[in-house]
Design an enzyme around this catalytic site. Structure first.
Site, PDB file in Angstrom:
ATOM      1  N   ARG A  92       0.816  -1.206   0.000  1.00  0.00           N
ATOM      2  CA  ARG A  92       0.000   0.000   0.000  1.00  0.00           C
ATOM      3  C   ARG A  92       0.851   1.257   0.000  1.00  0.00           C
ATOM      4  O   ARG A  92       0.549   2.253  -0.627  1.00  0.00           O
ATOM      5  CB  ARG A  92      -0.887  -0.030   1.248  1.00  0.00           C
ATOM      6  CG  ARG A  92      -2.053   0.855   1.174  1.00  0.00           C
ATOM      7  CD  ARG A  92      -2.347   1.486   2.488  1.00  0.00           C
ATOM      8  NE  ARG A  92      -2.649   2.876   2.246  1.00  0.00           N
ATOM      9  CZ  ARG A  92      -1.741   3.856   2.290  1.00  0.00           C
ATOM     10  NH1 ARG A  92      -0.513   3.574   2.607  1.00  0.00           N
ATOM     11  NH2 ARG A  92      -2.075   5.087   2.031  1.00  0.00           N
ATOM     12  N   CYS A 116      -6.580  -0.582   3.454  1.00  0.00           N
ATOM     13  CA  CYS A 116      -5.859  -1.759   3.969  1.00  0.00           C
ATOM     14  C   CYS A 116      -6.588  -2.186   5.236  1.00  0.00           C
ATOM     15  O   CYS A 116      -7.636  -1.659   5.590  1.00  0.00           O
ATOM     16  CB  CYS A 116      -4.402  -1.402   4.252  1.00  0.00           C
ATOM     17  SG  CYS A 116      -4.222  -0.461   5.768  1.00  0.00           S
ATOM     18  N   ARG A 121      -7.225   4.422   3.450  1.00  0.00           N
ATOM     19  CA  ARG A 121      -5.937   5.112   3.530  1.00  0.00           C
ATOM     20  C   ARG A 121      -5.927   6.225   2.471  1.00  0.00           C
ATOM     21  O   ARG A 121      -5.347   6.104   1.420  1.00  0.00           O
ATOM     22  CB  ARG A 121      -4.789   4.131   3.316  1.00  0.00           C
ATOM     23  CG  ARG A 121      -4.761   2.966   4.287  1.00  0.00           C
ATOM     24  CD  ARG A 121      -4.406   3.351   5.713  1.00  0.00           C
ATOM     25  NE  ARG A 121      -3.028   3.740   5.879  1.00  0.00           N
ATOM     26  CZ  ARG A 121      -2.024   2.885   6.107  1.00  0.00           C
ATOM     27  NH1 ARG A 121      -2.272   1.602   6.156  1.00  0.00           N
ATOM     28  NH2 ARG A 121      -0.786   3.312   6.259  1.00  0.00           N
ATOM     29  N   PRO A 122      -6.657   7.311   2.727  1.00  0.00           N
ATOM     30  CA  PRO A 122      -6.768   8.375   1.725  1.00  0.00           C
ATOM     31  C   PRO A 122      -5.419   9.015   1.428  1.00  0.00           C
ATOM     32  O   PRO A 122      -4.491   8.923   2.235  1.00  0.00           O
ATOM     33  CB  PRO A 122      -7.713   9.377   2.382  1.00  0.00           C
ATOM     34  CG  PRO A 122      -7.624   9.102   3.836  1.00  0.00           C
ATOM     35  CD  PRO A 122      -7.342   7.641   3.973  1.00  0.00           C
ATOM     36  N   ILE A 123      -5.325   9.656   0.270  1.00  0.00           N
ATOM     37  CA  ILE A 123      -4.072  10.364  -0.092  1.00  0.00           C
ATOM     38  C   ILE A 123      -4.369  11.817  -0.451  1.00  0.00           C
ATOM     39  O   ILE A 123      -3.589  12.467  -1.159  1.00  0.00           O
ATOM     40  CB  ILE A 123      -3.347   9.644  -1.255  1.00  0.00           C
ATOM     41  CG1 ILE A 123      -4.261   9.519  -2.480  1.00  0.00           C
ATOM     42  CG2 ILE A 123      -2.811   8.284  -0.830  1.00  0.00           C
ATOM     43  CD1 ILE A 123      -3.527   9.032  -3.731  1.00  0.00           C
ATOM     44  N   ASP A 124      -5.478  12.341   0.070  1.00  0.00           N
ATOM     45  CA  ASP A 124      -5.868  13.726  -0.258  1.00  0.00           C
ATOM     46  C   ASP A 124      -4.790  14.737   0.138  1.00  0.00           C
ATOM     47  O   ASP A 124      -4.541  15.707  -0.596  1.00  0.00           O
ATOM     48  CB  ASP A 124      -7.198  14.072   0.412  1.00  0.00           C
ATOM     49  CG  ASP A 124      -7.162  13.831   1.915  1.00  0.00           C
ATOM     50  OD1 ASP A 124      -6.790  12.706   2.322  1.00  0.00           O
ATOM     51  OD2 ASP A 124      -7.430  14.766   2.674  1.00  0.00           O
ATOM     52  N   LEU A 125      -4.104  14.496   1.252  1.00  0.00           N
ATOM     53  CA  LEU A 125      -3.068  15.461   1.686  1.00  0.00           C
ATOM     54  C   LEU A 125      -1.867  15.412   0.749  1.00  0.00           C
ATOM     55  O   LEU A 125      -1.223  16.432   0.468  1.00  0.00           O
ATOM     56  CB  LEU A 125      -2.642  15.170   3.130  1.00  0.00           C
ATOM     57  CG  LEU A 125      -3.748  15.217   4.184  1.00  0.00           C
ATOM     58  CD1 LEU A 125      -3.191  14.927   5.566  1.00  0.00           C
ATOM     59  CD2 LEU A 125      -4.481  16.544   4.160  1.00  0.00           C
ATOM     60  N   ASP A 306       1.586   2.299  15.965  1.00  0.00           N
ATOM     61  CA  ASP A 306       2.084   0.951  15.632  1.00  0.00           C
ATOM     62  C   ASP A 306       2.467   0.159  16.874  1.00  0.00           C
ATOM     63  O   ASP A 306       2.660  -1.051  16.799  1.00  0.00           O
ATOM     64  CB  ASP A 306       3.302   1.051  14.699  1.00  0.00           C
ATOM     65  CG  ASP A 306       2.913   1.645  13.361  1.00  0.00           C
ATOM     66  OD1 ASP A 306       3.800   2.162  12.663  1.00  0.00           O
ATOM     67  OD2 ASP A 306       1.715   1.619  13.035  1.00  0.00           O
ATOM     68  N   ILE A 328      -5.118   7.667  15.238  1.00  0.00           N
ATOM     69  CA  ILE A 328      -4.474   7.772  13.920  1.00  0.00           C
ATOM     70  C   ILE A 328      -5.250   7.014  12.851  1.00  0.00           C
ATOM     71  O   ILE A 328      -5.598   7.561  11.814  1.00  0.00           O
ATOM     72  CB  ILE A 328      -3.008   7.254  13.968  1.00  0.00           C
ATOM     73  CG1 ILE A 328      -2.230   7.918  15.111  1.00  0.00           C
ATOM     74  CG2 ILE A 328      -2.326   7.443  12.614  1.00  0.00           C
ATOM     75  CD1 ILE A 328      -2.063   9.415  14.983  1.00  0.00           C
ATOM     76  N   ARG A 398       5.829  -9.036   6.555  1.00  0.00           N
ATOM     77  CA  ARG A 398       5.968  -7.734   5.901  1.00  0.00           C
ATOM     78  C   ARG A 398       6.935  -6.851   6.680  1.00  0.00           C
ATOM     79  O   ARG A 398       7.627  -6.016   6.118  1.00  0.00           O
ATOM     80  CB  ARG A 398       4.612  -7.008   5.830  1.00  0.00           C
ATOM     81  CG  ARG A 398       3.680  -7.452   4.740  1.00  0.00           C
ATOM     82  CD  ARG A 398       2.474  -6.541   4.692  1.00  0.00           C
ATOM     83  NE  ARG A 398       2.881  -5.154   4.768  1.00  0.00           N
ATOM     84  CZ  ARG A 398       2.233  -4.230   5.492  1.00  0.00           C
ATOM     85  NH1 ARG A 398       1.168  -4.553   6.189  1.00  0.00           N
ATOM     86  NH2 ARG A 398       2.656  -2.991   5.514  1.00  0.00           N
TER      87      ARG A 398
HETATM   88  C1  EPZ Z   1       3.041   5.575   7.995  1.00  0.00           C
HETATM   89  O1  EPZ Z   1       1.813   5.352   7.329  1.00  0.00           O
HETATM   90  C2  EPZ Z   1       3.577   4.200   8.360  1.00  0.00           C
HETATM   91  N1  EPZ Z   1       3.798   3.420   7.145  1.00  0.00           N
HETATM   92  C3  EPZ Z   1       2.568   3.480   9.261  1.00  0.00           C
HETATM   93  O2  EPZ Z   1       3.134   2.239   9.628  1.00  0.00           O
HETATM   94  C4  EPZ Z   1       2.367   4.315  10.521  1.00  0.00           C
HETATM   95  O3  EPZ Z   1       1.400   3.687  11.333  1.00  0.00           O
HETATM   96  C5  EPZ Z   1       1.875   5.710  10.120  1.00  0.00           C
HETATM   97  O4  EPZ Z   1       2.829   6.320   9.207  1.00  0.00           O
HETATM   98  C6  EPZ Z   1       1.731   6.622  11.323  1.00  0.00           C
HETATM   99  O5  EPZ Z   1       2.935   6.708  11.990  1.00  0.00           O
HETATM  100  C7  EPZ Z   1       4.942   3.629   6.439  1.00  0.00           C
HETATM  101  O6  EPZ Z   1       5.758   4.461   6.779  1.00  0.00           O
HETATM  102  C8  EPZ Z   1       5.137   2.772   5.240  1.00  0.00           C
HETATM  103  P1  EPZ Z   1      -0.053   8.857   7.672  1.00  0.00           P
HETATM  104  P2  EPZ Z   1       1.109   6.558   6.492  1.00  0.00           P
HETATM  105  O7  EPZ Z   1      -0.035   9.402   6.298  1.00  0.00           O
HETATM  106  O8  EPZ Z   1       2.154   7.358   5.825  1.00  0.00           O
HETATM  107  C9  EPZ Z   1      -4.701   9.945   7.379  1.00  0.00           C
HETATM  108  C10 EPZ Z   1       3.216  -0.071   9.858  1.00  0.00           C
HETATM  109  O9  EPZ Z   1       2.628  -0.806  10.637  1.00  0.00           O
HETATM  110  N2  EPZ Z   1      -4.355  10.537   6.083  1.00  0.00           N
HETATM  111  O10 EPZ Z   1       0.655   9.586   8.764  1.00  0.00           O
HETATM  112  O11 EPZ Z   1       0.035   5.979   5.674  1.00  0.00           O
HETATM  113  C11 EPZ Z   1      -4.613   8.413   7.303  1.00  0.00           C
HETATM  114  O12 EPZ Z   1      -5.810   7.873   6.813  1.00  0.00           O
HETATM  115  C12 EPZ Z   1       2.484   1.057   9.147  1.00  0.00           C
HETATM  116  O13 EPZ Z   1       4.444  -0.118   9.618  1.00  0.00           O
HETATM  117  C13 EPZ Z   1      -5.330  11.259   5.390  1.00  0.00           C
HETATM  118  O14 EPZ Z   1      -6.447  11.402   5.839  1.00  0.00           O
HETATM  119  O15 EPZ Z   1       0.476   7.378   7.707  1.00  0.00           O
HETATM  120  C14 EPZ Z   1      -4.385   8.010   8.724  1.00  0.00           C
HETATM  121  O16 EPZ Z   1      -5.617   7.978   9.399  1.00  0.00           O
HETATM  122  C15 EPZ Z   1       1.006   1.000   9.445  1.00  0.00           C
HETATM  123  N3  EPZ Z   1      -5.014  11.789   4.177  1.00  0.00           N
HETATM  124  C16 EPZ Z   1      -3.538   9.166   9.275  1.00  0.00           C
HETATM  125  O17 EPZ Z   1      -3.728  10.280   8.363  1.00  0.00           O
HETATM  126  C17 EPZ Z   1      -3.762  11.643   3.625  1.00  0.00           C
HETATM  127  O18 EPZ Z   1      -3.532  12.176   2.511  1.00  0.00           O
HETATM  128  C18 EPZ Z   1      -2.059   8.827   9.354  1.00  0.00           C
HETATM  129  O19 EPZ Z   1      -1.604   8.616   8.050  1.00  0.00           O
HETATM  130  C19 EPZ Z   1      -2.788  10.911   4.336  1.00  0.00           C
HETATM  131  C20 EPZ Z   1      -3.104  10.365   5.571  1.00  0.00           C
END
Ligand code: EPZ
Length: 418
Positions: A92, A116, A121-125, A306, A328, A398
Site C-alpha cells: 500500500r 488496507c 488510507r486516503p491520499i488527499d493530503l 504501531d 491515527i 511484511r
Molecule cells: C506511515 O503510514 C507508516 N507506514 C505506518 O506504519 C504508521 O502507522 C503511520 O505512518 C503513522 O505513523 C509507512 O511508513 C510505510 P499517515 P502513512 O499518512 O504514511 C490519514 C506499519 O505498521 N491521512 O501519517 O500511511 C490516514 O488515513 C504502518 O508499519 C489522510 O487522511 O500514515 C491516517 O488515518 C502501518 N489523508 C492518518 O492520516 C492523507 O492524505 C495517518 O496517516 C494521508 C493520511
C-alpha cells in the site's frame, strides 16, 4: 497454509537484535530512483515490503542487488513512470514513489493505493500538497494520472495533519523542484529525518527546524550515496513486549532508544525495569504486569499507533483494566477478536478499546489481521498455555525479519509449518 506453531509459557533470555526500519527503508528506496550513480543501503531489512519496493524499482528500470543486509540500487533512465496495479497492490505504501517519479520525470501514472486492514488510507493530503507544486492530477478509472504542465516548483505547505506519507512525498518531489519548499506541521517521525539525511548525502538540500518544519531547496540532480537504515523502533518495542509478557530479562540491542521514549513510561508503569543504554535496552519484567489505565496514540513524539497492538497484548494479562484510544487509524483493533479467542477480555467500539486483564491466556488457532496485529498474536502466544497456531503469517513477514528465529534463539519454541 503457512503458519507459526508457538509453545507458550517459556521465558526468554539473552539478546534480541533489532534490524533496520521498514518505514525508513521504503521512502529511501523511492529516493534512490533519483540518484544518478547508484546507492548503497546498509542495515536494510529483508522483508516482503522491501522486496515489493525493489520490484517497483526494477520495473522502473533500476537494478537492485542484495548482499546480506546491503542493498545496492543503480537508478536507470528508462523513462518508465507508470507503476502497474499489481505492483501497487503488493504494498500500500507504494504511493511514496509518486513524489520521486514527479521529481524525476515530471509525470506519473499509478493506481490508487486503496485501503488496507487499518481502514481507508486516503491520499488527499499528498495530492493537495503536490498540486501547490504545479502537479495536475486526473483520474482515469482506478488510475491516477499526474502531470506537470509547466514546472515543478517549490511551495509553502501547511499540513492539516502531520501525515508521514504526505511529508515524504512532498520532500521527494521538492528535492529536484525549482526553488524552495517549506512544510509546516510536517510529520516528525524519525523516518522523516532519515529521509532528509539520505537526500542530503545524495547532494540534496533539506533542513528540519526544531519545531519539525521541513525546508527543501531543489537541486539540479542527486548523485551516488551510501547510508545506513536507522533501527526499527516498532520492532524494538515488539521485542520488549516479548520479554515483558514472558516474565523474562532480555536485552534489545542495535536499537535507538531516543526513537521510542513515549513507550518507556508505559512499560515502567506496567512494572518493567528498564536500563537504557546508548543503543540497547535491558528489560527486567515483573512477576505480574500491572495495567496502565489509559493509553492514547498520537503522532510522533506521542505514543505510536504501531505500538498499540503489541502493548495491547501485554495488557491482556496485566492486573487491572486499560482503556486504549486510537487517534491515527480507523481500525486498529482487528486483532482484538483473535486475542479474545486466546481468552483475552477486550471490548472495542470505534476508536476505543477496553482490556480487562485475565490471569492466563490459552492456546488457540488464530490468524493475523494486519502487521502489528500479527505481532500482538505472537506476543500473546509466547505467554499462552499450550501451543498456539498463528495463520496468515505473511502479515508478520511484511515487517519482521525472521521473527521466529530471533525469538527461538532467545529460548522461545516456535516452529514454522509450510
Ligand atoms: C506511515 O503510514 C507508516 N507506514 C505506518 O506504519 C504508521 O502507522 C503511520 O505512518 C503513522 O505513523 C509507512 O511508513 C510505510 P499517515 P502513512 O499518512 O504514511 C490519514 C506499519 O505498521 N491521512 O501519517 O500511511 C490516514 O488515513 C504502518 O508499519 C489522510 O487522511 O500514515 C491516517 O488515518 C502501518 N489523508 C492518518 O492520516 C492523507 O492524505 C495517518 O496517516 C494521508 C493520511
Amino acid at each position: 497454509m503457512e503458519r507459526y506453531l508457538v509453545k507458550g509459557g517459556r521465558t526468554l533470555e539473552g539478546n534480541l537484535r533489532v534490524h533496520g526500519a521498514k518505514n525508513a527503508a521504503l521512502p529511501i528506496l523511492a529516493a534512490a530512483l533519483l540518484c544518478e550513480g547508484g546507492c548503497e543501503l546498509h542495515n536494510c531489512p529483508q522483508l516482503s515490503d522491501v522486496e515489493a519496493a525493489c520490484h517497483i524499482l526494477d520495473h522502473l528500470g533500476c537494478k537492485t542487488h542484495r548482499q546480506d543486509d546491503v542493498l545496492l540500487i543503480e537508478a536507470g533512465d528508462s523513462r518508465i513512470c507508470c507503476i502497474p496495479e499489481q505492483l501497487m497492490r503488493e504494498m500500500r505504501s507504494s504511493i511514496v514513489f509518486l513524489g520521486a517519479l514527479l521529481a524525476k520525470y515530471r509525470q506519473a501514472r499509478l493506481s490508487f493505493p486503496g485501503g488496507c486492514e487499518l481502514g481507508p488510507r486516503p491520499i488527499d493530503l499528498h495530492l493537495s500538497s503536490l498540486e501547490k507544486m504545479g502537479v495536475v492530477f486526473t483520474q482515469d478509472g482506478e488510475q491516477l494520472l499526474c502531470e506537470v504542465p509547466n514546472e515543478l516548483h517549490g511551495a509553502s505547505i501547511d499540513l492539516p495533519f502531520p501525515s508521514v506519507g504526505a511529508t515524504e512525498n512532498i520532500m521527494l518531489a521538492a528535492s529536484l523542484a525549482k526553488g524552495e519548499t517549506m512544510i509546516r506541521n510536517a510529520a516528525r517521525e524519525p523516518e522523516i529525518a532519515a529521509l532528509a539525511d539520505f537526500i542530503n548525502r545524495a547532494g540534496g538540500c533539506v533542513f528540519i527546524e526544531k519545531d519539525g518544519t521541513v525546508h527543501i531547496k531543489g537541486v539540479k540532480k542527486l548523485g551516488a550515496c551510501r547510508c545506513s537504515v536507522i533501527p526499527d523502533r516498532i520492532v524494538a518495542v515488539t521485542y520488549l513486549c516479548c520479554g515483558a509478557i514472558t516474565g523474562s530479562t532480555v536485552t534489545v540491542s542495535d536499537c535507538e532508544p531516543d526513537h521510542m521514549r513515549a513507550v518507556f513510561p508505559i512499560l515502567e508503569e506496567m512494572g518493567c525495569e528498564l536500563e537504557i543504554g546508548e543503543r540497547e535496552i535491558l528489560l527486567r519484567s515483573p512477576k505480574q504486569l500491572k495495567a496502565v489505565k489509559h493509553i492514547t496514540t498520537m503522532p510522533y513524539p506521542g505514543f505510536p499507533t504501531d505500538a498499540l497492538a503489541p502493548i495491547m497484548a501485554l495488557s491482556t494479562i496485566a492486573r487491572g483494566t486499560t482503556i486504549f484510544t486510537e487517534n491515527i487509524f480507523q481500525n486498529r483493533y482487528k486483532q482484538a477478536w483473535e486475542l479474545c479467542r486466546m481468552g483475552a477480555d477486550i471490548r472495542s467500539e470505534g476508536r476505543i478499546a477496553v482490556v480487562r486483564g485475565v490471569s492466563r491466556l490459552h492456546h488457540a488457532n488464530v490468524r493475523c489481521t494486519d502487521l502489528r496485529g500479527g505481532a500482538a498474536l505472537m506476543i500473546a502466544a509466547l505467554a499462552a498455555e499450550g501451543e498456539t497456531s498463528i495463520e496468515e503469517i505473511r502479515h508478520i513477514q511484511r515487517g519482521y525479519e525472521n521473527l521466529p528465529a530471533v525469538l527461538s534463539r532467545a529460548g522461545a519454541c516456535i516452529v514454522q509449518e509450510n
